[in-house]
Design an enzyme around this catalytic site. Sequence first.
Site, PDB file in Angstrom:
ATOM      1  N   ASN A   7       0.872  -1.184   0.000  1.00  0.00           N
ATOM      2  CA  ASN A   7       0.000   0.000   0.000  1.00  0.00           C
ATOM      3  C   ASN A   7       0.910   1.236   0.000  1.00  0.00           C
ATOM      4  O   ASN A   7       1.465   1.609   1.029  1.00  0.00           O
ATOM      5  CB  ASN A   7      -0.885  -0.040   1.242  1.00  0.00           C
ATOM      6  CG  ASN A   7      -1.838   1.135   1.305  1.00  0.00           C
ATOM      7  OD1 ASN A   7      -1.782   2.040   0.472  1.00  0.00           O
ATOM      8  ND2 ASN A   7      -2.710   1.127   2.306  1.00  0.00           N
ATOM      9  N   ARG A  91      -2.673  -2.162  -3.370  1.00  0.00           N
ATOM     10  CA  ARG A  91      -3.845  -1.312  -3.194  1.00  0.00           C
ATOM     11  C   ARG A  91      -3.734  -0.171  -4.202  1.00  0.00           C
ATOM     12  O   ARG A  91      -2.734   0.551  -4.210  1.00  0.00           O
ATOM     13  CB  ARG A  91      -3.872  -0.746  -1.789  1.00  0.00           C
ATOM     14  CG  ARG A  91      -5.016   0.213  -1.627  1.00  0.00           C
ATOM     15  CD  ARG A  91      -4.978   0.911  -0.292  1.00  0.00           C
ATOM     16  NE  ARG A  91      -6.113   1.812  -0.201  1.00  0.00           N
ATOM     17  CZ  ARG A  91      -6.072   3.004   0.368  1.00  0.00           C
ATOM     18  NH1 ARG A  91      -4.950   3.443   0.898  1.00  0.00           N
ATOM     19  NH2 ARG A  91      -7.141   3.749   0.421  1.00  0.00           N
ATOM     20  N   HIS A 180     -12.886   3.316   0.007  1.00  0.00           N
ATOM     21  CA  HIS A 180     -12.923   2.300   1.087  1.00  0.00           C
ATOM     22  C   HIS A 180     -13.620   1.018   0.638  1.00  0.00           C
ATOM     23  O   HIS A 180     -14.104   0.237   1.466  1.00  0.00           O
ATOM     24  CB  HIS A 180     -13.673   2.815   2.344  1.00  0.00           C
ATOM     25  CG  HIS A 180     -13.003   3.935   3.054  1.00  0.00           C
ATOM     26  ND1 HIS A 180     -13.714   4.981   3.608  1.00  0.00           N
ATOM     27  CD2 HIS A 180     -11.702   4.193   3.307  1.00  0.00           C
ATOM     28  CE1 HIS A 180     -12.864   5.819   4.175  1.00  0.00           C
ATOM     29  NE2 HIS A 180     -11.645   5.371   4.002  1.00  0.00           N
ATOM     30  N   LEU A 209     -15.423   4.202   9.972  1.00  0.00           N
ATOM     31  CA  LEU A 209     -15.124   5.465  10.644  1.00  0.00           C
ATOM     32  C   LEU A 209     -13.671   5.464  11.100  1.00  0.00           C
ATOM     33  O   LEU A 209     -13.322   4.873  12.127  1.00  0.00           O
ATOM     34  CB  LEU A 209     -16.066   5.675  11.849  1.00  0.00           C
ATOM     35  CG  LEU A 209     -17.563   5.496  11.574  1.00  0.00           C
ATOM     36  CD1 LEU A 209     -18.371   5.718  12.847  1.00  0.00           C
ATOM     37  CD2 LEU A 209     -18.042   6.430  10.471  1.00  0.00           C
ATOM     38  N   GLY A 210     -12.826   6.088  10.305  1.00  0.00           N
ATOM     39  CA  GLY A 210     -11.414   6.241  10.660  1.00  0.00           C
ATOM     40  C   GLY A 210     -11.077   7.700  10.475  1.00  0.00           C
ATOM     41  O   GLY A 210     -11.973   8.562  10.547  1.00  0.00           O
ATOM     42  N   ASN A 211      -9.827   7.983  10.209  1.00  0.00           N
ATOM     43  CA  ASN A 211      -9.462   9.365   9.930  1.00  0.00           C
ATOM     44  C   ASN A 211     -10.207   9.849   8.681  1.00  0.00           C
ATOM     45  O   ASN A 211     -10.762  10.940   8.643  1.00  0.00           O
ATOM     46  CB  ASN A 211      -7.947   9.438   9.760  1.00  0.00           C
ATOM     47  CG  ASN A 211      -7.456  10.806  10.057  1.00  0.00           C
ATOM     48  OD1 ASN A 211      -8.184  11.618  10.652  1.00  0.00           O
ATOM     49  ND2 ASN A 211      -6.251  11.093   9.630  1.00  0.00           N
ATOM     50  N   ARG A 241     -11.462  16.562   6.989  1.00  0.00           N
ATOM     51  CA  ARG A 241     -12.227  16.862   5.762  1.00  0.00           C
ATOM     52  C   ARG A 241     -13.649  17.287   6.104  1.00  0.00           C
ATOM     53  O   ARG A 241     -14.282  16.705   6.986  1.00  0.00           O
ATOM     54  CB  ARG A 241     -12.286  15.633   4.850  1.00  0.00           C
ATOM     55  CG  ARG A 241     -10.968  15.322   4.203  1.00  0.00           C
ATOM     56  CD  ARG A 241     -11.030  14.045   3.393  1.00  0.00           C
ATOM     57  NE  ARG A 241      -9.988  13.130   3.802  1.00  0.00           N
ATOM     58  CZ  ARG A 241      -9.956  11.828   3.518  1.00  0.00           C
ATOM     59  NH1 ARG A 241     -10.913  11.277   2.827  1.00  0.00           N
ATOM     60  NH2 ARG A 241      -8.953  11.090   3.941  1.00  0.00           N
ATOM     61  N   ASP A 283      -8.184  13.985  16.046  1.00  0.00           N
ATOM     62  CA  ASP A 283      -8.197  12.652  16.639  1.00  0.00           C
ATOM     63  C   ASP A 283      -9.285  12.574  17.711  1.00  0.00           C
ATOM     64  O   ASP A 283      -9.302  13.376  18.650  1.00  0.00           O
ATOM     65  CB  ASP A 283      -6.821  12.350  17.259  1.00  0.00           C
ATOM     66  CG  ASP A 283      -6.681  10.877  17.598  1.00  0.00           C
ATOM     67  OD1 ASP A 283      -7.584  10.319  18.256  1.00  0.00           O
ATOM     68  OD2 ASP A 283      -5.670  10.277  17.196  1.00  0.00           O
ATOM     69  N   ARG A 285      -9.696  10.610  20.099  1.00  0.00           N
ATOM     70  CA  ARG A 285      -9.251  10.374  21.478  1.00  0.00           C
ATOM     71  C   ARG A 285      -9.093  11.701  22.205  1.00  0.00           C
ATOM     72  O   ARG A 285      -9.482  11.849  23.364  1.00  0.00           O
ATOM     73  CB  ARG A 285      -7.937   9.597  21.486  1.00  0.00           C
ATOM     74  CG  ARG A 285      -8.140   8.142  21.167  1.00  0.00           C
ATOM     75  CD  ARG A 285      -6.862   7.469  20.802  1.00  0.00           C
ATOM     76  NE  ARG A 285      -6.435   7.846  19.471  1.00  0.00           N
ATOM     77  CZ  ARG A 285      -5.662   7.100  18.695  1.00  0.00           C
ATOM     78  NH1 ARG A 285      -5.222   5.950  19.136  1.00  0.00           N
ATOM     79  NH2 ARG A 285      -5.323   7.503  17.497  1.00  0.00           N
ATOM     80  N   LEU A 332     -11.900   4.388  14.545  1.00  0.00           N
ATOM     81  CA  LEU A 332     -12.896   4.970  15.445  1.00  0.00           C
ATOM     82  C   LEU A 332     -14.066   4.012  15.659  1.00  0.00           C
ATOM     83  O   LEU A 332     -14.496   3.777  16.796  1.00  0.00           O
ATOM     84  CB  LEU A 332     -13.358   6.287  14.811  1.00  0.00           C
ATOM     85  CG  LEU A 332     -14.362   7.131  15.517  1.00  0.00           C
ATOM     86  CD1 LEU A 332     -13.843   7.580  16.857  1.00  0.00           C
ATOM     87  CD2 LEU A 332     -14.675   8.349  14.640  1.00  0.00           C
ATOM     88  N   GLU A 384      -8.270  -4.748   5.324  1.00  0.00           N
ATOM     89  CA  GLU A 384      -8.122  -4.498   3.891  1.00  0.00           C
ATOM     90  C   GLU A 384      -6.989  -5.327   3.295  1.00  0.00           C
ATOM     91  O   GLU A 384      -7.087  -5.815   2.171  1.00  0.00           O
ATOM     92  CB  GLU A 384      -7.875  -2.997   3.651  1.00  0.00           C
ATOM     93  CG  GLU A 384      -9.138  -2.180   3.880  1.00  0.00           C
ATOM     94  CD  GLU A 384      -8.875  -0.690   4.069  1.00  0.00           C
ATOM     95  OE1 GLU A 384      -8.376  -0.326   5.149  1.00  0.00           O
ATOM     96  OE2 GLU A 384      -9.175   0.078   3.149  1.00  0.00           O
TER      97      GLU A 384
END
Length: 399
Positions: A7, A91, A180, A209-211, A241, A283, A285, A332, A384
């Site tokens: 990747n 990828r 995705h 749900l990630g970055n 974004r 982030d 967190r 997330l 992935e």
Amino acid sequence: MNVLVINCGSSSLKYQLIDMRDERVIAKGLCERIGIEGSRIKHTAADKDAVIINGYMPDHKAAIKFVIDALVSPETGVIKSVDEITAVGHRVVHGGENFSSSTIIDATVMNAIRDCIDLAPLHNPANIVGIEACQALMPGTPQVAVFDTAFHQTMPEKAYLYAVPYEYYRKYKLRKYGFHGTSHKYVSLRTAEFLGKKVEDLKLVICHLGNGASVCAIDGGKSIDTTMGLTPLEGLAMGTRSGDLDPAIVQFIADKEHLTLKQVIEVLNKQSGVLGVSEISSDFRDLEDACDAGNERAMVTMDLFAYRVAKYVGAYAAAMNGIDAVVFTAGLGENSGVVREDVCKYLNFLGVKVDKDKNKCRGIEQDFSAEWAHCKSLVIPTNEELMIARDTKDLVDNL
Ligand code: AMP
């Protein structure tokens, strides 16, 4: 059979070597700062501690050479020679309308990937460099391209066309592509296995749900709609974004802030989303900590994020006339019970009801629905790399 999964980003490269007999990751790592001073690999062989290998990596070809050396070296290696790599799965972010599934790479495929550079100017060039480097270093080893966009090629026209003059689609292939896809496909298949059902019999909404974040409606195993669009900027609010907004905002910001349109798009990609609204962090967190400390903007930001995810789940329930399960995945989605609960609280009308204890899980497969819930809520960690390796194996087995 060992499959090397690659990747490539613009200055980084992630890899995994997977033994397909039992789908075990036998080595993995990350090359960072390729083409920049201080390049290095963090390499982990199965059952060993991670090692840092510093080295001069002026380009991706040099980085892949370091990866191969790390894989075969007596100290850090897991194979004796490069011949033990049966195939390489890459990828590739954008396959445009040319690819609705993974494919063995040949000269025609390379040209088609190049044709998509306009659609993914940041990603496809790096992917091409990675493929060319592997072809040079492992001549004769089959290379496979697995596209982020391919899974969404089943979307109907009503979902993928923008309501702009049709000639832009005709001339430039301007449309929704979605991203995705490898993750959404893996999670939908795994969800069906987890529920003991056939994917063909399920209506699923997957929340990756990630970055970067996207929601996908999957009816009978096929993507019928998704939130990302021509580019990964559309849809949910993400780490940095903006996601959906009134298109007139672009000109408005340009005029007020004296920015070019390109600069505004940069703001929408890099300084917006939860970072932009909270002015704290991209982030979650950090946002969760700020909420715990009573920071009101952090609370509004978390709610804005969850509200937008929930609105899409509702929209896709309408698109599919009901859903069997809402599934959470990626950094997330897999780790934050708070965000999952925040989303699900909007979905009671669909029969979603959370079991708070079961929802405390992190990074494991879990059904966290309350007993009487009519619609399941699940955590299914994505993988992935494994999906890429499986597609690669299937194609190479049939050569
Ligand atoms: P990904 O892009 O899938 O790697 O996801 C990265 C994002 O997941 C991070 O930016 C965090 O916002 C979020 N994340 C990861 N771990 C946690 C956690 N334990 N709690 C809350 N959010 C997390």
